[in-house]
Design a protein around this motif. Structure first.
Motif, PDB file in Angstrom:
ATOM      1  N   UNK A 102       0.840  -1.190   0.000  1.00 39.36           N
ATOM      2  CA  UNK A 102       0.000   0.000   0.000  1.00 39.36           C
ATOM      3  C   UNK A 102       0.874   1.239   0.000  1.00 39.36           C
ATOM      4  N   UNK A 103       0.281   2.347   0.500  1.00 42.10           N
ATOM      5  CA  UNK A 103       1.037   3.586   0.638  1.00 42.10           C
ATOM      6  C   UNK A 103       2.220   3.427   1.587  1.00 42.10           C
ATOM      7  N   UNK A 104       2.254   2.329   2.339  1.00 37.92           N
ATOM      8  CA  UNK A 104       3.381   2.120   3.254  1.00 37.92           C
ATOM      9  C   UNK A 104       4.664   1.709   2.536  1.00 37.92           C
ATOM     10  N   UNK A 105       4.633   1.599   1.216  1.00 38.26           N
ATOM     11  CA  UNK A 105       5.876   1.405   0.467  1.00 38.26           C
ATOM     12  C   UNK A 105       6.875   2.505   0.792  1.00 38.26           C
ATOM     13  N   UNK A 106       6.365   3.710   1.003  1.00 39.45           N
ATOM     14  CA  UNK A 106       7.264   4.831   1.288  1.00 39.45           C
ATOM     15  C   UNK A 106       7.977   4.658   2.619  1.00 39.45           C
ATOM     16  N   UNK A 107       7.312   4.038   3.591  1.00 37.62           N
ATOM     17  CA  UNK A 107       7.921   3.851   4.912  1.00 37.62           C
ATOM     18  C   UNK A 107       8.861   2.658   4.931  1.00 37.62           C
ATOM     19  N   UNK A 108       8.800   1.797   3.904  1.00 35.76           N
ATOM     20  CA  UNK A 108       9.629   0.601   3.887  1.00 35.76           C
ATOM     21  C   UNK A 108      10.658   0.633   2.781  1.00 35.76           C
ATOM     22  N   UNK A 109      10.302   0.043   1.629  1.00 35.33           N
ATOM     23  CA  UNK A 109      11.280  -0.132   0.561  1.00 35.33           C
ATOM     24  C   UNK A 109      11.804   1.205   0.030  1.00 35.33           C
ATOM     25  N   UNK A 110      10.922   2.219  -0.067  1.00 40.32           N
ATOM     26  CA  UNK A 110      11.409   3.491  -0.607  1.00 40.32           C
ATOM     27  C   UNK A 110      12.415   4.146   0.324  1.00 40.32           C
ATOM     28  N   UNK A 111      12.178   4.039   1.618  1.00 42.99           N
ATOM     29  CA  UNK A 111      13.133   4.611   2.566  1.00 42.99           C
ATOM     30  C   UNK A 111      14.443   3.835   2.549  1.00 42.99           C
ATOM     31  N   UNK A 176      15.742 -10.261  -2.869  1.00 47.82           N
ATOM     32  CA  UNK A 176      16.944 -10.911  -2.345  1.00 47.82           C
ATOM     33  C   UNK A 176      17.820  -9.921  -1.584  1.00 47.82           C
ATOM     34  N   UNK A 177      17.808  -8.678  -2.007  1.00 50.27           N
ATOM     35  CA  UNK A 177      18.613  -7.675  -1.306  1.00 50.27           C
ATOM     36  C   UNK A 177      18.086  -7.412   0.097  1.00 50.27           C
ATOM     37  N   UNK A 178      16.806  -7.743   0.331  1.00 54.26           N
ATOM     38  CA  UNK A 178      16.250  -7.523   1.670  1.00 54.26           C
ATOM     39  C   UNK A 178      16.939  -8.408   2.706  1.00 54.26           C
ATOM     40  N   UNK A 179      17.600  -9.489   2.252  1.00 54.21           N
ATOM     41  CA  UNK A 179      18.363 -10.338   3.182  1.00 54.21           C
ATOM     42  C   UNK A 179      19.535  -9.545   3.766  1.00 54.21           C
ATOM     43  N   UNK A 180      20.245  -8.833   2.907  1.00 51.06           N
ATOM     44  CA  UNK A 180      21.419  -8.088   3.376  1.00 51.06           C
ATOM     45  C   UNK A 180      21.035  -6.793   4.084  1.00 51.06           C
ATOM     46  N   UNK A 181      19.762  -6.379   3.934  1.00 46.83           N
ATOM     47  CA  UNK A 181      19.312  -5.137   4.560  1.00 46.83           C
ATOM     48  C   UNK A 181      18.289  -5.406   5.669  1.00 46.83           C
ATOM     49  N   UNK A 182      18.404  -6.574   6.290  1.00 47.87           N
ATOM     50  CA  UNK A 182      17.434  -6.965   7.326  1.00 47.87           C
ATOM     51  C   UNK A 182      17.323  -5.912   8.420  1.00 47.87           C
ATOM     52  N   UNK A 183      18.462  -5.465   8.951  1.00 42.62           N
ATOM     53  CA  UNK A 183      18.431  -4.495  10.045  1.00 42.62           C
ATOM     54  C   UNK A 183      17.862  -3.158   9.593  1.00 42.62           C
ATOM     55  N   UNK A 184      18.166  -2.755   8.352  1.00 45.60           N
ATOM     56  CA  UNK A 184      17.619  -1.500   7.829  1.00 45.60           C
ATOM     57  C   UNK A 184      16.096  -1.569   7.755  1.00 45.60           C
ATOM     58  N   UNK A 185      15.580  -2.688   7.266  1.00 45.57           N
ATOM     59  CA  UNK A 185      14.128  -2.860   7.185  1.00 45.57           C
ATOM     60  C   UNK A 185      13.503  -2.937   8.579  1.00 45.57           C
ATOM     61  N   UNK A 186      14.255  -3.528   9.523  1.00 46.27           N
ATOM     62  CA  UNK A 186      13.752  -3.605  10.901  1.00 46.27           C
ATOM     63  C   UNK A 186      13.601  -2.208  11.497  1.00 46.27           C
ATOM     64  N   UNK A 187      14.614  -1.376  11.296  1.00 47.40           N
ATOM     65  CA  UNK A 187      14.538  -0.007  11.822  1.00 47.40           C
ATOM     66  C   UNK A 187      13.411   0.779  11.138  1.00 47.40           C
ATOM     67  N   UNK A 188      13.258   0.562   9.830  1.00 49.18           N
ATOM     68  CA  UNK A 188      12.201   1.257   9.101  1.00 49.18           C
ATOM     69  C   UNK A 188      10.826   0.842   9.621  1.00 49.18           C
TER      70      UNK A 188
END
Length: 267
Positions: A102-111, A176-188
């Motif tokens: 949804x609009x939460x793309x901005x709070x996750x992958x876009x950030x 697949x890149x979300x594996x290497x950015x796990x902590x970044x996605x967690x903080x987001x």
């Protein structure tokens, strides 16, 4: 922590069918009452959002219940107010919309991936609760579900998709890149919850380590959170077949018939 045993299939299938029967009744209540219902599905890649949406919509009328999974915004859409392209997909009276992201793309992958500027991200955090409050104030029922899965389980599901030709389409290089950015996605995710988990529209976290449990828990909660009532329907009576008027179907050999592939399997 020891991995919990998978929910038994027989119990799962029996309860899922019962819940889906109630979803059909909820759909009829939405249709006849003119209710507008929006359900947001968010969470980690491979957390089970898509499979849950499929079970929710499986027996529903696609004219009443729509699944919306928007692609990457066009160049024109990038110049619009951020929420504008989502507004186009909001339900009219008597409709259900299931948002696969949804609009939460901005709070996750876009950030995380740098697809928006810090200014755009901060503006989103300020505007999102206001936007959702406006939807609710206008009478829309809005539910937001976050599907939570562990690092190890996400990787296991990614490997399964890589090895299964029928599921490989679900994977993209960004997944697949979300594996290497796990902590970044967690903080987001944590920052997103701080700013958008409101009393009016709270985030509802679904533990999705076991997909069967997650589906049952999410559907049961949705049904319990919407004030639907069974709708009495007029009984339908199959009419008498009229008397044969002498119609004869044209020979099949004048039509373009689909080859009988099934027969070749029995040979």
């Amino acid at each position: 922590m020891a991995k919990s045993k998978r929910f038994p299939r027989e119990i799962y299938e029996t309860e899922l069918l019962r819940l889906q029967g109630e979803l059909v009744q909820l759909q009829e209540w939405v249709r006849t009452s003119g209710t507008r219902l929006v359900v947001v599905f968010e969470g980690r890649d491979a957390a089970g959002k898509g499979s849950t949406i499929k079970r929710v919509a499986e027996h529903l009328n696609p004219r009443v219940c729509r699944i919306v999974a928007l692609p990457t915004p066009t160049e024109r859409e990038r110049t619009q107010w951020y929420f504008q392209r989502y507004v186009d997909h909001l339900p009219a009276a008597g409709e259900i919309v299931l948002l696969d992201r949804s609009w939460y793309n901005r709070a996750g992958v876009e950030r995380v991936m740098g697809f928006c500027t810090p200014l755009e991200y901060q503006r989103f955090l300020r505007q999102c609760p206001i936007f959702e409050n406006l939807l609710v104030e206008d009478g829309i029922l809005l539910r937001k579900y976050w599907f939570s899965v562990s690092r190890a389980e996400q990787e296991r599901r990614f490997r399964e998709r890589l090895e299964n030709p029928l599921k490989r389409w679900k994977l993209s290089p960004m997944d697949l890149e979300s594996i290497t950015r796990w902590d970044d996605y967690s903080r987001a995710r944590d920052d997103m919850l701080v700013h958008t988990d409101t009393e009016t529209v709270p985030w509802l976290v679904v533990e999705a380590e076991d997909k069967r449990r997650a589906r049952l828990n999410m559907i049961a909660h949705l049904l319990s959170s919407v004030p639907w009532q069974p709708v009495a329907r007029e009984p339908l009576v199959l009419p008498e077949r009229p008397t044969d008027t002498g119609y004869t179907r044209p020979p099949r050999d004048v039509e373009h018939q689909v080859p009988d592939h099934a027969a070749s399997l029995l040979a």
